[in-house]
Design a protein around this motif. Structure first.
Motif, PDB file in Angstrom:
ATOM      1  N   ILE A 258       2.502  13.304  -6.051  1.00  0.00           N
ATOM      2  CA  ILE A 258       2.520  11.922  -6.532  1.00  0.00           C
ATOM      3  C   ILE A 258       1.341  11.735  -7.480  1.00  0.00           C
ATOM      4  O   ILE A 258       0.176  11.813  -7.062  1.00  0.00           O
ATOM      5  CB  ILE A 258       2.436  10.916  -5.380  1.00  0.00           C
ATOM      6  CG1 ILE A 258       3.594  11.134  -4.394  1.00  0.00           C
ATOM      7  CG2 ILE A 258       2.439   9.486  -5.914  1.00  0.00           C
ATOM      8  CD1 ILE A 258       3.545  10.223  -3.176  1.00  0.00           C
ATOM      9  N   GLY A 259       1.634  11.496  -8.736  1.00  0.00           N
ATOM     10  CA  GLY A 259       0.562  11.327  -9.711  1.00  0.00           C
ATOM     11  C   GLY A 259       1.111  11.370 -11.123  1.00  0.00           C
ATOM     12  O   GLY A 259       2.320  11.406 -11.349  1.00  0.00           O
ATOM     13  N   GLY A 260       0.213  11.378 -12.083  1.00  0.00           N
ATOM     14  CA  GLY A 260       0.621  11.468 -13.474  1.00  0.00           C
ATOM     15  C   GLY A 260       0.852  10.113 -14.106  1.00  0.00           C
ATOM     16  O   GLY A 260       1.949   9.810 -14.576  1.00  0.00           O
ATOM     17  N   ALA A 261      -0.193   9.283 -14.117  1.00  0.00           N
ATOM     18  CA  ALA A 261      -0.127   8.026 -14.860  1.00  0.00           C
ATOM     19  C   ALA A 261      -0.079   8.342 -16.357  1.00  0.00           C
ATOM     20  O   ALA A 261      -0.362   9.476 -16.773  1.00  0.00           O
ATOM     21  CB  ALA A 261      -1.341   7.160 -14.525  1.00  0.00           C
ATOM     22  N   HIS A 288       5.053   8.805 -13.550  1.00  0.00           N
ATOM     23  CA  HIS A 288       5.363   7.605 -14.318  1.00  0.00           C
ATOM     24  C   HIS A 288       6.600   7.846 -15.190  1.00  0.00           C
ATOM     25  O   HIS A 288       6.758   8.927 -15.779  1.00  0.00           O
ATOM     26  CB  HIS A 288       4.167   7.226 -15.197  1.00  0.00           C
ATOM     27  CG  HIS A 288       4.220   5.828 -15.707  1.00  0.00           C
ATOM     28  ND1 HIS A 288       4.967   5.475 -16.805  1.00  0.00           N
ATOM     29  CD2 HIS A 288       3.646   4.689 -15.246  1.00  0.00           C
ATOM     30  CE1 HIS A 288       4.849   4.179 -17.012  1.00  0.00           C
ATOM     31  NE2 HIS A 288       4.046   3.663 -16.083  1.00  0.00           N
ATOM     32  N   PRO A 289       7.484   6.873 -15.283  1.00  0.00           N
ATOM     33  CA  PRO A 289       8.704   7.067 -16.087  1.00  0.00           C
ATOM     34  C   PRO A 289       8.438   7.390 -17.550  1.00  0.00           C
ATOM     35  O   PRO A 289       9.312   7.991 -18.213  1.00  0.00           O
ATOM     36  CB  PRO A 289       9.413   5.711 -15.961  1.00  0.00           C
ATOM     37  CG  PRO A 289       8.917   5.127 -14.683  1.00  0.00           C
ATOM     38  CD  PRO A 289       7.482   5.578 -14.566  1.00  0.00           C
ATOM     39  N   ALA A 290       7.252   7.071 -18.039  1.00  0.00           N
ATOM     40  CA  ALA A 290       6.956   7.292 -19.456  1.00  0.00           C
ATOM     41  C   ALA A 290       7.059   8.750 -19.851  1.00  0.00           C
ATOM     42  O   ALA A 290       7.346   9.071 -21.016  1.00  0.00           O
ATOM     43  CB  ALA A 290       5.572   6.745 -19.802  1.00  0.00           C
ATOM     44  N   HIS A 291       6.841   9.661 -18.907  1.00  0.00           N
ATOM     45  CA  HIS A 291       6.884  11.080 -19.286  1.00  0.00           C
ATOM     46  C   HIS A 291       7.701  11.929 -18.314  1.00  0.00           C
ATOM     47  O   HIS A 291       7.678  13.145 -18.382  1.00  0.00           O
ATOM     48  CB  HIS A 291       5.457  11.652 -19.400  1.00  0.00           C
ATOM     49  CG  HIS A 291       4.579  11.297 -18.258  1.00  0.00           C
ATOM     50  ND1 HIS A 291       3.472  10.508 -18.396  1.00  0.00           N
ATOM     51  CD2 HIS A 291       4.649  11.598 -16.946  1.00  0.00           C
ATOM     52  CE1 HIS A 291       2.891  10.348 -17.234  1.00  0.00           C
ATOM     53  NE2 HIS A 291       3.583  10.991 -16.338  1.00  0.00           N
ATOM     54  N   THR A 309       8.132   1.926  -8.657  1.00  0.00           N
ATOM     55  CA  THR A 309       7.669   1.170  -7.496  1.00  0.00           C
ATOM     56  C   THR A 309       7.794   2.027  -6.239  1.00  0.00           C
ATOM     57  O   THR A 309       8.462   3.071  -6.233  1.00  0.00           O
ATOM     58  CB  THR A 309       8.521  -0.090  -7.308  1.00  0.00           C
ATOM     59  OG1 THR A 309       9.849   0.305  -6.915  1.00  0.00           O
ATOM     60  CG2 THR A 309       8.576  -0.915  -8.596  1.00  0.00           C
ATOM     61  N   PRO A 310       7.192   1.586  -5.137  1.00  0.00           N
ATOM     62  CA  PRO A 310       7.375   2.291  -3.871  1.00  0.00           C
ATOM     63  C   PRO A 310       8.830   2.402  -3.438  1.00  0.00           C
ATOM     64  O   PRO A 310       9.187   3.347  -2.722  1.00  0.00           O
ATOM     65  CB  PRO A 310       6.555   1.425  -2.894  1.00  0.00           C
ATOM     66  CG  PRO A 310       5.484   0.821  -3.735  1.00  0.00           C
ATOM     67  CD  PRO A 310       6.162   0.537  -5.044  1.00  0.00           C
ATOM     68  N   VAL A 311       9.670   1.473  -3.848  1.00  0.00           N
ATOM     69  CA  VAL A 311      11.098   1.570  -3.521  1.00  0.00           C
ATOM     70  C   VAL A 311      11.703   2.829  -4.144  1.00  0.00           C
ATOM     71  O   VAL A 311      12.498   3.542  -3.519  1.00  0.00           O
ATOM     72  CB  VAL A 311      11.842   0.307  -4.003  1.00  0.00           C
ATOM     73  CG1 VAL A 311      13.360   0.472  -3.815  1.00  0.00           C
ATOM     74  CG2 VAL A 311      11.347  -0.916  -3.253  1.00  0.00           C
ATOM     75  N   TRP A 334       0.032   0.534 -10.882  1.00  0.00           N
ATOM     76  CA  TRP A 334       1.087   1.517 -10.571  1.00  0.00           C
ATOM     77  C   TRP A 334       0.591   2.535  -9.550  1.00  0.00           C
ATOM     78  O   TRP A 334       1.244   2.794  -8.538  1.00  0.00           O
ATOM     79  CB  TRP A 334       1.515   2.205 -11.866  1.00  0.00           C
ATOM     80  CG  TRP A 334       2.522   3.311 -11.688  1.00  0.00           C
ATOM     81  CD1 TRP A 334       3.870   3.168 -11.553  1.00  0.00           C
ATOM     82  CD2 TRP A 334       2.254   4.716 -11.615  1.00  0.00           C
ATOM     83  NE1 TRP A 334       4.471   4.395 -11.405  1.00  0.00           N
ATOM     84  CE2 TRP A 334       3.502   5.375 -11.430  1.00  0.00           C
ATOM     85  CE3 TRP A 334       1.095   5.483 -11.676  1.00  0.00           C
ATOM     86  CZ2 TRP A 334       3.608   6.754 -11.321  1.00  0.00           C
ATOM     87  CZ3 TRP A 334       1.195   6.868 -11.566  1.00  0.00           C
ATOM     88  CH2 TRP A 334       2.444   7.492 -11.396  1.00  0.00           C
ATOM     89  N   GLY A 335      -0.582   3.113  -9.802  1.00  0.00           N
ATOM     90  CA  GLY A 335      -1.137   4.094  -8.881  1.00  0.00           C
ATOM     91  C   GLY A 335      -1.476   3.494  -7.530  1.00  0.00           C
ATOM     92  O   GLY A 335      -1.298   4.136  -6.486  1.00  0.00           O
ATOM     93  N   GLU A 336      -1.954   2.269  -7.524  1.00  0.00           N
ATOM     94  CA  GLU A 336      -2.308   1.604  -6.266  1.00  0.00           C
ATOM     95  C   GLU A 336      -1.090   1.454  -5.366  1.00  0.00           C
ATOM     96  O   GLU A 336      -1.148   1.715  -4.163  1.00  0.00           O
ATOM     97  CB  GLU A 336      -2.918   0.231  -6.560  1.00  0.00           C
ATOM     98  CG  GLU A 336      -3.254  -0.587  -5.338  1.00  0.00           C
ATOM     99  CD  GLU A 336      -4.433  -0.055  -4.542  1.00  0.00           C
ATOM    100  OE1 GLU A 336      -4.578  -0.442  -3.360  1.00  0.00           O
ATOM    101  OE2 GLU A 336      -5.218   0.744  -5.104  1.00  0.00           O
TER     102      GLU A 336
END
Length: 503
Positions: A258-261, A288-291, A309-311, A334-336
């Motif tokens: 889980i990561g990659g902002a 993140h959906p950006a990449h 999101t967490p969902v 987002w990371g939080e």
């Protein structure tokens, strides 16, 4: 003249604090019947033998002697070198007539053999080797005055330095430099290995380490529990079993990274790829959906999912065996949200990078995670300065484990691992300066997570993972330490693991 200490036989794994070594020394005398003077003679003989092996063309020698038993070892080296026809200069920073016991006897023996002892601390412009017999394990405060001046002059001299027992100025228990310390090309140490040789500034100060037990019998060690353990890949790889011929990917676990902002995608990619190379059967990156659509270009075996999101994260957690949390997670909302979701998941965690910074701001305990801070992150977790962490890395790692639970890996030269068991802390002696580059910590996170996914317990995965990571770094460094990349280390994991499959 070569400056490289030759390879020696494998080092022991038990590490003893200075006070324990004094007791072992006393037990060797009282219980094993080895006279103190004989122990000192053996130490000096071992140091001189190493000197002659390493620098066979040396014809001149400068021996720096202090005020304790370490000086006695130095006087033995000086006497033996003079008897062999070497030009010997002994510089005594403490009056040799003020020595006591065996050390005094060795100084007298050197002088009776025709040796001169100088009090002028100035080093000669030309000497082939410098012997450091100033302080040993007896240091109790920072080095100052002319003692510090001599140490600095030795470090600046063109001649190589051989330290006897412990480089002067290095704390044998912690690896901290007490003011200033000898930076030796080699250290010959006796009776028991010391933790400070392998962590903190120890690797910088010691050079190659040679150990001699001085023929002290094993019975002397029987009642002393080591203060720490030296671990390396050869001693840890047996915990990984060869795979069954009928194995399938489900047997080797599923790691979720889980990561990659935005702007930090590389960290998550490195952790994921390292997990694959360390043997995980499946690796998913929640990023993140950006990449997400291009993160696995060049490594299609990685499954990448964009999560907002967490969902979105929940079904990925459901399928995972282990979560690697933090590489490139970032510090935004987002990371939080993903951080909180991962903490609530009933999965073992490997916590790194931005996840550690979040933990520092909102402390909590868990028995089901492995924390992997570097000294700066450890300082934030403990509310200390980075310098304070480095002064006693073993104590810092122990405090991390006590405060946050699970297993703590304090990364750096001589990574320290402390778990919830009653075993002494572990210090990894593998690794090299090439690992000091961006991304190698993310690779460690992936390696440790993969080992958890393959069935190792938390403490086992931490210790095996640190050693595997360091050994792969050493393999990659055969092409050179400078410029070594995390991806080079990851590429070397497969070959490093070959020894497991060959059993």
């Amino acid at each position: 003249m070569p400056h490289r200490i030759p390879e020696t036989s494998p080092l022991p794994h038990a590490l003893y604090r200075a006070e324990q070594l004094r007791l072992l020394d006393r037990a060797a005398i009282d219980e094993a019947g080895i006279a103190g003077g004989e122990l000192m003679e053996r130490a000096g003989r071992a140091a001189y033998r190493l000197l002659r092996t390493t620098w066979p063309r040396a014809r001149s020698l400068t021996v720096l002697c202090g005020a304790g038993n370490n000086a006695g070892d130095g006087y033995v080296v000086a006497r033996r070198a003079a008897a062999d026809g070497l030009a010997v200069r002994v510089i005594a920073l403490a009056d040799p007539d003020g020595l006591r016991g065996d050390a005094l006897a060795k100084a007298v023996a050197y002088r009776d053999a025709g040796g001169r002892i100088l009090s002028d601390p100035a080093l000669p412009a030309r000497t082939d080797v410098i012997i450091d017999a100033l302080l040993g394990i007896g240091i109790g405060r920072d080095v100052e005055g002319r003692w510090a001046e001599v140490i600095r002059a030795s470090n600046a001299h063109q001649a190589p330095v051989l330290a006897i027992d412990v480089p002067s100025g290095l704390d044998a228990d912690t690896g901290a430099v007490r003011g200033t310390a000898i930076e030796a090309q080699g250290t010959t140490t006796f009776i028991g290995l010391k933790p400070g040789l392998f962590t903190g500034a120890g690797p910088d100060c010691c050079g190659r380490i040679h150990f001699d037990r001085l023929d002290v019998p094993a019975t002397v060690y029987a009642r002393t529990v080591a203060a720490a353990r030296r671990i390396d890949w050869p001693s840890q790889r047996h915990l990984l079993a060869p795979r069954r011929r009928t194995a399938h990917k489900g047997d080797s676990g599923h790691v979720l990274v889980i990561g990659g902002a935005p702007g930090l995608a590389g960290a998550a990619r490195l952790a994921g790829e390292a997990a694959l190379r360390a043997g995980a059967g499946l690796v998913t990156i929640a990023t993140h959906p950006a990449h997400a659509s291009w993160l696995n270009i060049g490594r299609p075996e990685l499954m990448c999912r964009g999560v907002e999101t967490p969902v979105d994260l929940a079904p990925l957690i459901e399928r995972a065996d282990v979560i690697a949390l933090g590489p490139g997670l970032g510090q935004d909302a987002w990371g939080e949200a993903l951080w909180r979701a991962a903490l609530n998941a009933e999965r073992p965690l490997v916590v790194d990078a931005d996840a550690l910074n979040r933990l520092a701001r909102a402390p909590r305990r868990s028995d089901h995670w492995i924390l992997t801070p570097h000294p700066g992150e450890a300082a934030r977790l403990l509310g200390l300065s980075t310098a304070a962490v480095q002064l006693d890395r073993i104590a810092a790692a122990r405090t991390l484990q006590e405060r946050f639970g699970g297993v703590a890996i304090l990364k750096g030269a001589g990574s320290v691992i402390v778990g919830p068991s009653h075993r002494p802390p572990a210090i990894c002696s593998d690794g090299n300066p090439g690992l000091a580059s961006g991304g190698t910590g993310d690779a460690l996170t992936g390696v440790v997570a993969a080992l958890l996914a393959q069935g190792l317990e938390l403490e086992e995965a931490a210790e095996v993972g640190v050693c595997l990571h360091a050994a792969a770094g050493d393999a990659a460094a055969r092409e050179g330490e400078r410029g070594l990349l995390a991806s080079d280390l990851i590429a070397a994991l497969r070959g490093t693991l070959r020894s497991v499959e060959a059993r």
